[in-house]
Design an enzyme around this catalytic site. Structure first.
Site, PDB file in Angstrom:
ATOM      1  N   LYS A 185       0.974  -1.282   0.033  1.00 48.91           N
ATOM      2  CA  LYS A 185      -0.010   0.073  -0.092  1.00 48.91           C
ATOM      3  C   LYS A 185       1.084   1.251  -0.123  1.00 48.91           C
ATOM      4  O   LYS A 185       1.471   1.599   1.002  1.00 48.91           O
ATOM      5  CB  LYS A 185      -0.765   0.031   1.031  1.00 48.91           C
ATOM      6  CG  LYS A 185      -2.383   0.749   1.084  1.00 48.91           C
ATOM      7  CD  LYS A 185      -2.177   2.190   0.733  1.00 48.91           C
ATOM      8  CE  LYS A 185      -1.883   3.149   1.925  1.00 48.91           C
ATOM      9  NZ  LYS A 185      -1.894   4.276   1.725  1.00 48.91           N
ATOM     10  N   GLU A 261       9.496   1.627  11.033  1.00 51.72           N
ATOM     11  CA  GLU A 261      10.576   2.557  10.888  1.00 51.72           C
ATOM     12  C   GLU A 261       9.777   4.046  10.609  1.00 51.72           C
ATOM     13  O   GLU A 261       8.741   4.125   9.872  1.00 51.72           O
ATOM     14  CB  GLU A 261      11.190   2.355   9.508  1.00 51.72           C
ATOM     15  CG  GLU A 261      12.279   1.267   9.632  1.00 51.72           C
ATOM     16  CD  GLU A 261      12.806   0.788   8.288  1.00 51.72           C
ATOM     17  OE1 GLU A 261      12.690   1.693   7.216  1.00 51.72           O
ATOM     18  OE2 GLU A 261      13.300  -0.155   8.131  1.00 51.72           O
ATOM     19  N   CYS A 295      13.449  11.115   6.757  1.00 45.54           N
ATOM     20  CA  CYS A 295      13.257  10.802   8.209  1.00 45.54           C
ATOM     21  C   CYS A 295      14.762  10.944   8.983  1.00 45.54           C
ATOM     22  O   CYS A 295      14.522  11.226  10.172  1.00 45.54           O
ATOM     23  CB  CYS A 295      12.905   9.374   8.253  1.00 45.54           C
ATOM     24  SG  CYS A 295      13.904   8.106   7.719  1.00 45.54           S
ATOM     25  N   GLU A 397       8.765  16.659  15.190  1.00 44.59           N
ATOM     26  CA  GLU A 397       9.246  16.318  13.722  1.00 44.59           C
ATOM     27  C   GLU A 397       8.443  17.179  12.822  1.00 44.59           C
ATOM     28  O   GLU A 397       7.178  17.287  12.848  1.00 44.59           O
ATOM     29  CB  GLU A 397       9.086  14.773  13.338  1.00 44.59           C
ATOM     30  CG  GLU A 397       9.507  14.525  11.839  1.00 44.59           C
ATOM     31  CD  GLU A 397       9.360  13.406  11.415  1.00 44.59           C
ATOM     32  OE1 GLU A 397       8.221  12.862  11.512  1.00 44.59           O
ATOM     33  OE2 GLU A 397      10.025  12.524  11.113  1.00 44.59           O
TER      34      GLU A 397
END
Ligand code: NAD
Ligand code: 6OD
Length: 493
Positions: A185, A261, A295, A397
């Site tokens: 996906k 992750e 990331c 973040e």
């Protein structure tokens, strides 16, 4: 119209070896981040579509795929890697259309890794050894023990939009090398390269049902339906930490294994003894590459006081020299953010930084070009100083082209600052003192530490984050932990 042009305007699902329309009958628009225009219609998988894909993957485990020897499987994956390289330009155009990133970046990073993710794991599985123990038995005899790995089964791969092909194949490569089948996906924002990979899978003879792609959103859509499906045996996810928490709840039903992750708030540490040219070049990369949508990127920079002013001034000058533009804009160094929605999120942090009293060293807003770029989702590369460590700008973040730079005095102080965060993904240390590098690196509570570098990867090493940045490690033989079921065979001699 050639097949690539067709894919650029309509992304169907890829199930059981065929591109098929969604039974749901629903489609959604894919918008270009460079022009703001609709560039594709994407079929949205409903529950019935997801069920078809998962059942195709389940059946494929028992078909010709499940009967291949390890060597045959590895050879097929090597061929797949070569086929991706042969279609390099098609993958490049698909990725550029979806993300708007600079062509040179996609050419050097995203697309080569698409192929390498299959060849590396093909090599790994082909060369895998086995543990072996001899045991004394109570009757004075002997038994031998050896370990085996069998595929886990159907793996759901849920991937994000920032490095679409790279991050999706980083999961599909080891999954297939270990003999599993997958239902992918991809992010709803970047459907093209996963769809194209279906064609390439067929072209090298990967059996139908081994690789399936469903498109759609997360909650109450394809992502949730997939992770809730009872025939899925494991879920590997890359994305935001909050999404990971939702998926973990969905995975709890049936006790499915997960590999996660997730986000980061990574610190760069620049000691006064660093080679400043290299530290600035590396920090420019780690803050601004991919428009800060990495990331592993750096949003917190700690610089030792004697070189602080010089570092801030030089990073500012380099950030201001970055040319913004689409993939082929002359001299482009930084592309747009992925979507209008994401730009709004990043801008909300830009506004918050000012409200909290940050000094805006450079940037802080939306650029105005007076040309076609004004339609894209561009945002200014931004540097702040002067905020306390408690500010959300230093804790959350942002995932944009921005960083805050804080001065520090001592080694112990900066280790504590770097570790004072709920994320634990990566860090970069810049120093020419080799003892300091070895002393500091193991004390940073993250999964990856770079010394005098950033983003270097050897795919055989363990990759992943600690704290809120992830669960588990993948890479090389570490991937076996998630993608296989181990068994010990004990034989009494
Ligand atoms: P996201 O979490 O919004 O989406 C990731 C994927 O999850 C998408 O395919 C999305 O459709 C799907 N999803 C969302 N909700 C879901 C649900 N309830 N059930 C199932 N699937 C669902 O992340 P994003 O915005 O696409 O990517 C950016 C984020 O990814 C950042 O936080 C970044 O740090 C993280 N990321 C981490 C790594 C890493 O290696 N640690 C790598 C790349 C990106
Ligand atoms: O290089 C990789 O394998 C990897 N997973 C990179 C992640 C980048 C995050 O945006």
């Amino acid at each position: 119209m050639n097949s690539q042009a067709k894919l650029m305007v309509e992304h169907q699902l890829f199930i059981d070896g065929a591109h098929v329309p969604a039974l749901s009958g629903r489609t959604f628009d894919k918008i270009s981040p460079v022009t703001g225009a609709v560039i594709a219609k994407v079929h949205e998988a409903g529950r019935e579509d997801v069920d078809r894909a998962v059942r195709a993957a389940k059946a494929a485990l028992k078909g010709p795929w499940g009967k291949l020897t390890v060597n045959e499987r590895a050879a097929l994956l090597q061929e797949l890697s070569r086929a991706i390289e042969a279609r390099f330009d098609d993958f490049l155009e698909a990725e550029l259309a979806d993300t708007g990133k600079p062509r040179s970046l996609a050419r050097m990073v995203d697309i080569p890794r698409g192929g390498a993710n299959f060849s590396t794991f093909a090599d790994m599985i082909k060369n895998l050894g086995s543990e072996f123990f001899q045991t004394s038995t109570p009757d004075g005899g002997t038994a031998i023990n050896y370990g085996t790995h069998r595929p886990k089964g159907v793996i759901a791969v849920i991937s994000p939009w920032n490095l679409p092909l790279l991050l999706m194949t980083w999961k599909v490569g080891p999954a297939l090398a270990c003999g599993n089948t997958v239902v992918v996906k991809p992010s709803e924002i970047t459907p093209a390269s996963a769809t194209l990979l279906g064609e390439v899978m067929n072209s090298v003879g990967i059996p139908k049902g081994v690789y399936n792609v469903i498109h759609g959103f997360g909650p109450e859509s394809a992502g949730e339906f997939l992770t809730q499906h009872p025939l899925v045996d494991g879920i590997t996810f890359t994305g935001e930490t909050r999404t990971g928490e939702a998926i973990m709840k969905q995975a709890a039903v049936g006790l499915r294994d997960v590999s996660f992750e997730m986000g980061g708030k990574n610190a760069a540490i620049v000691f006064a003894d660093a080679d400043l040219d290299k530290a600035i070049a590396g920090t420019m990369q780690s803050v601004f590459s991919n428009c800060g949508q990495v990331c592993l990127g750096t949003e917190r920079v700690y610089v030792q006081r004697p070189v602080y002013d010089e570092f801030v001034a030089r990073l500012k000058a380099e950030a201001e020299a970055l040319v913004m533009g689409g993939p082929d804009h002359p001299g482009v160094g930084i592309g747009p953010l992925i979507s209008d929605e994401h730009r709004e999120k990043v801008l909300s942090y830009y506004r918050l930084a000012e409200a909290e009293g940050a000094k805006v060293v450079t940037g802080g807003g939306v650029p105005s070009f007076g040309d076609a770029r004004d339609a894209g989702y561009f945002i200014e590369p931004t540097i702040w100083t002067g905020l306390p460590e408690t500010s959300p700008i230093l804790r959350e973040e942002i995932f944009g082209p921005c960083c805050h730079i804080t001065p520090f005095d001592t080694e112990d102080e900066v280790i504590a600052l770097a570790n004072d965060n709920s994320y634990g993904l990566a860090s970069a240390i810049w120093t020419q003192d080799i003892s300091r590098a070895h002393r500091v690196a193991p004390q940073i509570e993250v999964g990856l530490v770079w010394v005098n570098s950033w983003f270097l990867r050897d795919l055989r090493t363990a990759f992943g984050g600690s704290k809120s940045s992830g669960i588990g490690r993948e890479g090389g033989e570490h991937s076996l932990e998630f993608y296989t079921e181990r068994a010990n065979i004990c034989v009494k001699l």
